[in-house]
Structure formats: C-alpha cells, structure tokens
Design a protein around this motif. Sequence first.
Motif, short mmCIF file in Angstrom:
data_model
loop_
_atom_site.label_atom_id
_atom_site.label_comp_id
_atom_site.label_asym_id
_atom_site.label_seq_id
_atom_site.Cartn_x
_atom_site.Cartn_y
_atom_site.Cartn_z
N GLU A 168 0.83 -1.20 0.00
CA GLU A 168 0.00 0.00 0.00
C GLU A 168 0.87 1.26 0.00
O GLU A 168 0.58 2.23 -0.70
CB GLU A 168 -0.94 0.00 1.21
CG GLU A 168 -2.04 -1.03 1.12
CD GLU A 168 -2.79 -1.24 2.43
OE1 GLU A 168 -2.28 -0.82 3.50
OE2 GLU A 168 -3.89 -1.83 2.37
N GLY A 169 1.97 1.22 0.76
CA GLY A 169 2.89 2.36 0.80
C GLY A 169 3.56 2.58 -0.55
O GLY A 169 3.72 3.73 -1.00
N VAL A 182 1.06 4.26 -2.84
CA VAL A 182 0.83 5.67 -2.54
C VAL A 182 1.90 6.53 -3.22
O VAL A 182 1.61 7.60 -3.74
CB VAL A 182 0.82 5.93 -1.01
CG1 VAL A 182 0.95 7.40 -0.69
CG2 VAL A 182 -0.44 5.36 -0.40
N ARG A 183 3.13 6.04 -3.24
CA ARG A 183 4.23 6.81 -3.83
C ARG A 183 4.24 6.72 -5.36
O ARG A 183 4.97 7.47 -6.00
CB ARG A 183 5.56 6.32 -3.28
CG ARG A 183 5.79 6.76 -1.85
CD ARG A 183 7.21 6.50 -1.40
NE ARG A 183 7.52 5.09 -1.36
CZ ARG A 183 7.31 4.30 -0.33
NH1 ARG A 183 6.77 4.78 0.75
NH2 ARG A 183 7.63 3.03 -0.37
N ARG A 235 3.16 7.64 -8.79
CA ARG A 235 2.48 8.82 -9.31
C ARG A 235 1.40 8.45 -10.31
O ARG A 235 1.65 7.71 -11.25
CB ARG A 235 3.52 9.73 -9.98
CG ARG A 235 3.02 11.13 -10.14
CD ARG A 235 4.10 12.01 -10.61
NE ARG A 235 3.78 12.32 -12.00
CZ ARG A 235 4.63 12.81 -12.85
NH1 ARG A 235 5.86 13.00 -12.50
NH2 ARG A 235 4.26 13.11 -14.07
N SER A 290 -1.21 14.10 -4.51
CA SER A 290 -1.38 13.46 -3.21
C SER A 290 -0.17 13.79 -2.35
O SER A 290 0.96 13.79 -2.84
CB SER A 290 -1.50 11.95 -3.41
OG SER A 290 -1.26 11.28 -2.20
N GLY A 326 1.06 11.93 -0.21
CA GLY A 326 1.85 10.70 -0.11
C GLY A 326 2.93 10.62 -1.16
O GLY A 326 3.90 9.88 -1.02
N LEU A 327 2.77 11.39 -2.22
CA LEU A 327 3.73 11.40 -3.31
C LEU A 327 5.10 11.88 -2.84
O LEU A 327 6.13 11.40 -3.33
CB LEU A 327 3.20 12.34 -4.40
CG LEU A 327 3.59 12.14 -5.83
CD1 LEU A 327 3.25 10.74 -6.28
CD2 LEU A 327 2.87 13.15 -6.70
N ASP A 360 5.96 12.15 0.64
CA ASP A 360 6.23 11.77 2.04
C ASP A 360 7.61 11.16 2.24
O ASP A 360 8.22 11.35 3.28
CB ASP A 360 5.16 10.80 2.55
CG ASP A 360 3.89 11.50 2.98
OD1 ASP A 360 3.91 12.75 3.09
OD2 ASP A 360 2.89 10.80 3.20
N LYS A 374 -5.37 0.00 -8.19
CA LYS A 374 -4.31 0.92 -8.61
C LYS A 374 -4.26 1.02 -10.13
O LYS A 374 -4.09 2.11 -10.68
CB LYS A 374 -2.95 0.47 -8.05
CG LYS A 374 -1.87 1.51 -8.22
CD LYS A 374 -2.21 2.76 -7.42
CE LYS A 374 -1.14 3.81 -7.50
NZ LYS A 374 -1.42 4.96 -6.67
N GLU A 385 -6.94 3.26 -11.21
CA GLU A 385 -6.58 4.65 -10.92
C GLU A 385 -5.55 5.18 -11.92
O GLU A 385 -5.65 6.32 -12.38
CB GLU A 385 -6.00 4.72 -9.50
CG GLU A 385 -5.68 6.11 -9.02
CD GLU A 385 -5.05 6.10 -7.63
OE1 GLU A 385 -4.21 6.98 -7.39
OE2 GLU A 385 -5.39 5.24 -6.80
#
Length: 186
Positions: free
Chosen positions: A22-23, A26-27, A29, A34, A36-37, A39, A179, A182
């Motif tokens: 999941e992490g 999030v990264r 793109r 976001s 999270g991009l 973080d 994902k 998305e």
Amino acid sequence: MMINEVIDDGTKRMDGALTSLEGDFVRLRTGRASTGLIDHIMVDYYGTPTPINQVASVAVPDSRTITIQPWDKGAFALIDKALLKSDLGLNPVNDGKLIRICIPPLTEERRKDLGKIAKKFTEDSKVALRNVRRDMNETLKKLEKDKDISSDEMHDAQDRVQKLTDVYVKKCDELLAAKDKEIMEI
C-alpha cells in the motif's frame, strides 16, 4: 497453542507485506496530486535527513497541485533541492512564500510504465507472502519433528496457512486492480 502462535506471527508478517505494498502504491504517481507522493522525500535539514512534512505544511489545494509551505525561510532552497533530486521528475515552483508542484497529466506510455511498476510491486509482495508461508510451514514441521504436535495437527495447520496465504494474495490482487484502474483513469 503453539500452532496459533505460528499463525498469529505469520499473519502479522503478511499484514506487513500488504502495508508495504500500500505504501509503494501511494508513492506511485498517477497524475493526481497526493501528499503521499512526497512523504518519502528527505530534506537535508541542518545536516539531518528529515521528511518534508516535518519541516513544512504540505497541502493539496486541487487535484493537480501540491503546495509546500516551509516553517523556516532557510528551508526553501533545501526542499527545492530535495524535490529536484527525487526520482519523481517533478518541477517545483518557488515564489518565496510557497512551493508549488504541478502534477502533469500522464501520457498513455507513462500509464503503461506505471502499470508495469505496480505489477512488479505486487509480485514482490506476493514473494514476501510466500516466504512467510514457507517459514510458517518449516516451523510447523519442526514442531512435529520435536513431537510438540501430531502429524494430523501439522497438516491441518498447513492447510490453515495455505488458506491464509490465499487470502493475502487475493488482497494484493485487489489492490493492484484498484491501482491499475486509478492509473488508467484520465
């Protein structure tokens, strides 16, 4: 009791693999802004690698923009440098009060590349799940060999381990499907 401990430990480790996936997602793109991009991007703040969100306020005012407002005026150049050095290919715009990052729409080719990267992340997670399953099965075999559990108990426990692994593999596939959707969304 020992079988439950083995399965509980394995479940925690499988949860960790899923959280890691999941992490990673999030990264990744996707053309949508976001926080999270960025973080994981570290700023060399007074000689200490520090996450951006610990030296500035990070916000997403709209679906294509990330704004960063450093708390310390001296951090502007450091954040700019860290963003440019990152592997995201983003171009920050610094107006002295705020750093703006505009997320450009993705090209079809870039979408396909991101899909491949997402599949690789998912496959890495599945490998981690299979490694946990192997470790659990080896522990169960050792317990049987040491006569702590019977052969039937070991086989029942191995069936539980396989079912648990199947559940987590299915969760990985569901995350990948979401994902992919998305990424391909225009």
